[in-house]
Design a protein around this motif. Structure first.
Motif, PDB file in Angstrom:
ATOM      1  N   ASN A  43       0.672  -1.165  -0.084  1.00  0.00           N
ATOM      2  CA  ASN A  43      -0.222   0.142   0.099  1.00  0.00           C
ATOM      3  C   ASN A  43       0.841   1.218  -0.018  1.00  0.00           C
ATOM      4  OD1 ASN A  43       0.835  -0.519   2.744  1.00  0.00           O
ATOM      5  ND2 ASN A  43      -0.752   0.948   3.311  1.00  0.00           N
ATOM      6  N   LEU A  44       2.184   1.147  -0.348  1.00  0.00           N
ATOM      7  CA  LEU A  44       3.059   2.305  -0.278  1.00  0.00           C
ATOM      8  C   LEU A  44       3.302   2.881  -1.732  1.00  0.00           C
ATOM      9  CD1 LEU A  44       4.807   4.190   1.245  1.00  0.00           C
ATOM     10  CD2 LEU A  44       6.792   2.435   1.091  1.00  0.00           C
ATOM     11  N   LEU A  45       3.034   4.041  -1.976  1.00  0.00           N
ATOM     12  CA  LEU A  45       3.378   4.762  -3.084  1.00  0.00           C
ATOM     13  C   LEU A  45       4.405   5.996  -2.768  1.00  0.00           C
ATOM     14  CD1 LEU A  45       0.005   4.470  -3.073  1.00  0.00           C
ATOM     15  CD2 LEU A  45       0.317   5.155  -5.395  1.00  0.00           C
ATOM     16  N   VAL A  46       5.277   5.914  -3.986  1.00  0.00           N
ATOM     17  CA  VAL A  46       6.389   6.815  -3.775  1.00  0.00           C
ATOM     18  C   VAL A  46       6.120   7.904  -4.727  1.00  0.00           C
ATOM     19  CG1 VAL A  46       8.141   5.453  -4.955  1.00  0.00           C
ATOM     20  CG2 VAL A  46       8.805   7.099  -3.299  1.00  0.00           C
ATOM     21  N   ALA A  47       6.850   9.114  -4.586  1.00  0.00           N
ATOM     22  CA  ALA A  47       6.788  10.243  -5.541  1.00  0.00           C
ATOM     23  C   ALA A  47       7.895  11.267  -5.134  1.00  0.00           C
ATOM     24  CB  ALA A  47       5.303  11.104  -5.610  1.00  0.00           C
ATOM     25  N   GLY A  48       7.929  12.033  -5.985  1.00  0.00           N
ATOM     26  CA  GLY A  48       8.795  13.216  -5.917  1.00  0.00           C
ATOM     27  C   GLY A  48       8.035  14.297  -5.218  1.00  0.00           C
ATOM     28  N   GLN A  49       8.678  15.490  -5.478  1.00  0.00           N
ATOM     29  CA  GLN A  49       7.766  16.633  -4.810  1.00  0.00           C
ATOM     30  C   GLN A  49       6.303  16.766  -5.151  1.00  0.00           C
ATOM     31  OE1 GLN A  49       8.806  18.614  -2.497  1.00  0.00           O
ATOM     32  NE2 GLN A  49       6.821  19.217  -2.399  1.00  0.00           N
ATOM     33  N   ILE A  50       5.669  16.918  -4.319  1.00  0.00           N
ATOM     34  CA  ILE A  50       4.062  17.121  -4.497  1.00  0.00           C
ATOM     35  C   ILE A  50       3.714  18.659  -4.593  1.00  0.00           C
ATOM     36  CG2 ILE A  50       3.309  14.935  -3.792  1.00  0.00           C
ATOM     37  CD1 ILE A  50       2.412  16.203  -0.996  1.00  0.00           C
ATOM     38  N   THR A  51       2.662  18.986  -5.160  1.00  0.00           N
ATOM     39  CA  THR A  51       2.209  20.342  -5.285  1.00  0.00           C
ATOM     40  C   THR A  51       0.809  20.313  -4.891  1.00  0.00           C
ATOM     41  OG1 THR A  51       1.038  20.124  -7.659  1.00  0.00           O
ATOM     42  CG2 THR A  51       3.628  20.471  -7.557  1.00  0.00           C
ATOM     43  N   ALA A  52       0.542  21.707  -4.398  1.00  0.00           N
ATOM     44  CA  ALA A  52      -0.887  21.926  -4.005  1.00  0.00           C
ATOM     45  C   ALA A  52      -2.072  21.291  -4.694  1.00  0.00           C
ATOM     46  CB  ALA A  52      -1.270  23.438  -3.745  1.00  0.00           C
ATOM     47  N   GLU A  53      -1.769  21.529  -6.217  1.00  0.00           N
ATOM     48  CA  GLU A  53      -2.792  20.876  -7.015  1.00  0.00           C
ATOM     49  C   GLU A  53      -2.969  19.479  -6.973  1.00  0.00           C
ATOM     50  OE1 GLU A  53      -0.177  23.000  -8.138  1.00  0.00           O
ATOM     51  OE2 GLU A  53      -1.509  24.636  -7.747  1.00  0.00           O
TER      52      GLU A  53
ATOM     53  N   LEU B   7       1.295   7.564   0.788  1.00  0.00           N
ATOM     54  CA  LEU B   7       2.137   8.291  -0.308  1.00  0.00           C
ATOM     55  C   LEU B   7       3.340   8.776   0.551  1.00  0.00           C
ATOM     56  CD1 LEU B   7       3.048   9.399  -3.004  1.00  0.00           C
ATOM     57  CD2 LEU B   7       1.459  11.471  -2.664  1.00  0.00           C
ATOM     58  N   ALA B   8       4.522   8.656   0.191  1.00  0.00           N
ATOM     59  CA  ALA B   8       5.741   8.926   0.668  1.00  0.00           C
ATOM     60  C   ALA B   8       6.558   9.870  -0.490  1.00  0.00           C
ATOM     61  CB  ALA B   8       6.708   7.809   1.384  1.00  0.00           C
ATOM     62  N   HIS B   9       6.887  11.049   0.075  1.00  0.00           N
ATOM     63  CA  HIS B   9       7.489  11.610  -1.005  1.00  0.00           C
ATOM     64  C   HIS B   9       8.559  12.285  -0.358  1.00  0.00           C
ATOM     65  CE1 HIS B   9       6.307  15.953  -0.175  1.00  0.00           C
ATOM     66  NE2 HIS B   9       5.236  15.361   0.611  1.00  0.00           N
ATOM     67  N   CYS B  10       9.408  12.987  -1.536  1.00  0.00           N
ATOM     68  CA  CYS B  10      10.658  13.791  -1.087  1.00  0.00           C
ATOM     69  C   CYS B  10      11.117  14.507  -2.532  1.00  0.00           C
ATOM     70  CB  CYS B  10      11.867  13.004  -0.725  1.00  0.00           C
ATOM     71  SG  CYS B  10      12.561  11.518  -1.862  1.00  0.00           S
ATOM     72  N   ARG B  11      12.369  14.772  -2.877  1.00  0.00           N
ATOM     73  CA  ARG B  11      12.529  15.651  -4.172  1.00  0.00           C
ATOM     74  C   ARG B  11      12.173  14.380  -5.309  1.00  0.00           C
ATOM     75  NH1 ARG B  11      17.809  18.891  -5.112  1.00  0.00           N
ATOM     76  NH2 ARG B  11      17.962  18.001  -2.950  1.00  0.00           N
ATOM     77  N   SER B  12      12.679  13.179  -5.199  1.00  0.00           N
ATOM     78  CA  SER B  12      12.666  12.387  -6.330  1.00  0.00           C
ATOM     79  C   SER B  12      12.144  10.937  -5.966  1.00  0.00           C
ATOM     80  CB  SER B  12      14.180  12.087  -6.764  1.00  0.00           C
ATOM     81  OG  SER B  12      14.868  11.192  -5.677  1.00  0.00           O
ATOM     82  N   GLY B  13      11.896  10.607  -4.738  1.00  0.00           N
ATOM     83  CA  GLY B  13      11.416   9.550  -4.168  1.00  0.00           C
ATOM     84  C   GLY B  13      12.423   8.493  -3.551  1.00  0.00           C
ATOM     85  N   MET B  14      13.718   9.074  -3.835  1.00  0.00           N
ATOM     86  CA  MET B  14      15.022   8.065  -3.359  1.00  0.00           C
ATOM     87  C   MET B  14      15.022   7.960  -2.030  1.00  0.00           C
ATOM     88  SD  MET B  14      17.508   6.271  -4.316  1.00  0.00           S
ATOM     89  CE  MET B  14      19.022   5.702  -3.504  1.00  0.00           C
ATOM     90  N   ARG B  15      14.975   9.168  -1.006  1.00  0.00           N
ATOM     91  CA  ARG B  15      15.060   9.139   0.256  1.00  0.00           C
ATOM     92  C   ARG B  15      13.865   8.119   0.838  1.00  0.00           C
ATOM     93  NH1 ARG B  15      16.159  15.442   1.136  1.00  0.00           N
ATOM     94  NH2 ARG B  15      15.500  15.596  -1.049  1.00  0.00           N
TER      95      ARG B  15
END
Length: 143
Positions: free
Chosen positions: A7-17, A90-98
């Motif tokens: 149930n874990l998704l990863v992403a880079g930086q998210i935006t308000a939109e 959803l876990a996020h950072c700049r690229s998803g690496m961290r």
């Protein structure tokens, strides 16, 4: 946004939109692993938390500065949030690496995945976790 594991998704930086689509994706928790101020225009965690609350999403701020040691409870708090979530995380950072790295440390330590499993899962999500292989191999599963 890519599935990393269960149930874990990863992403880079998210935006308000992006918050408009999170409920549609079944996201009930957001874990932000990116410290404020890394880059101009980055969504501050206080604003992201407010947006998450408006959309009924649990928000957890666990920053890890790029190239810096992890906070004392970062891995444990990440793991706890993931295991206690009743939906997608959803876990996020700049690229998803961290975010992927923090997940792998906890999942390997808990014996949920092997180093190889974590690297393959991250690779499928487009994250080069093999770059952290030596650190991941130093993690000993708890018995």
């Amino acid at each position: 946004m890519k599935i990393l594991h269960k149930n874990l998704l990863v992403a880079g930086q998210i935006t308000a939109e992006d918050f408009k689509s999170f409920n549609e994706s079944g996201i009930t928790t957001i874990i932000n692993n990116r410290p404020d101020g890394e880059e101009p225009g980055q969504l501050p965690h206080v604003e992201a938390e407010s947006l998450a609350n408006e959309h009924g999403i649990n928000y957890i701020y666990l920053p890890m500065a790029n190239g810096q040691p992890l906070g004392e409870n970062t891995v444990g708090d990440f793991r706890k949030a993931l295991l206690e979530s009743d939906g997608n995380v959803l876990a996020h950072c700049r690229s998803g690496m961290r975010s992927s790295f923090i997940w792998a440390l906890g999942a390997i330590s808990d014996g949920e995945v092997t180093v190889e499993d974590s690297i393959k899962a991250a690779q499928t999500a487009g994250i080069p976790l093999q770059n952290a292989r030596s650190v991941l191999e130093s993690v000993r599963p708890q018995t």
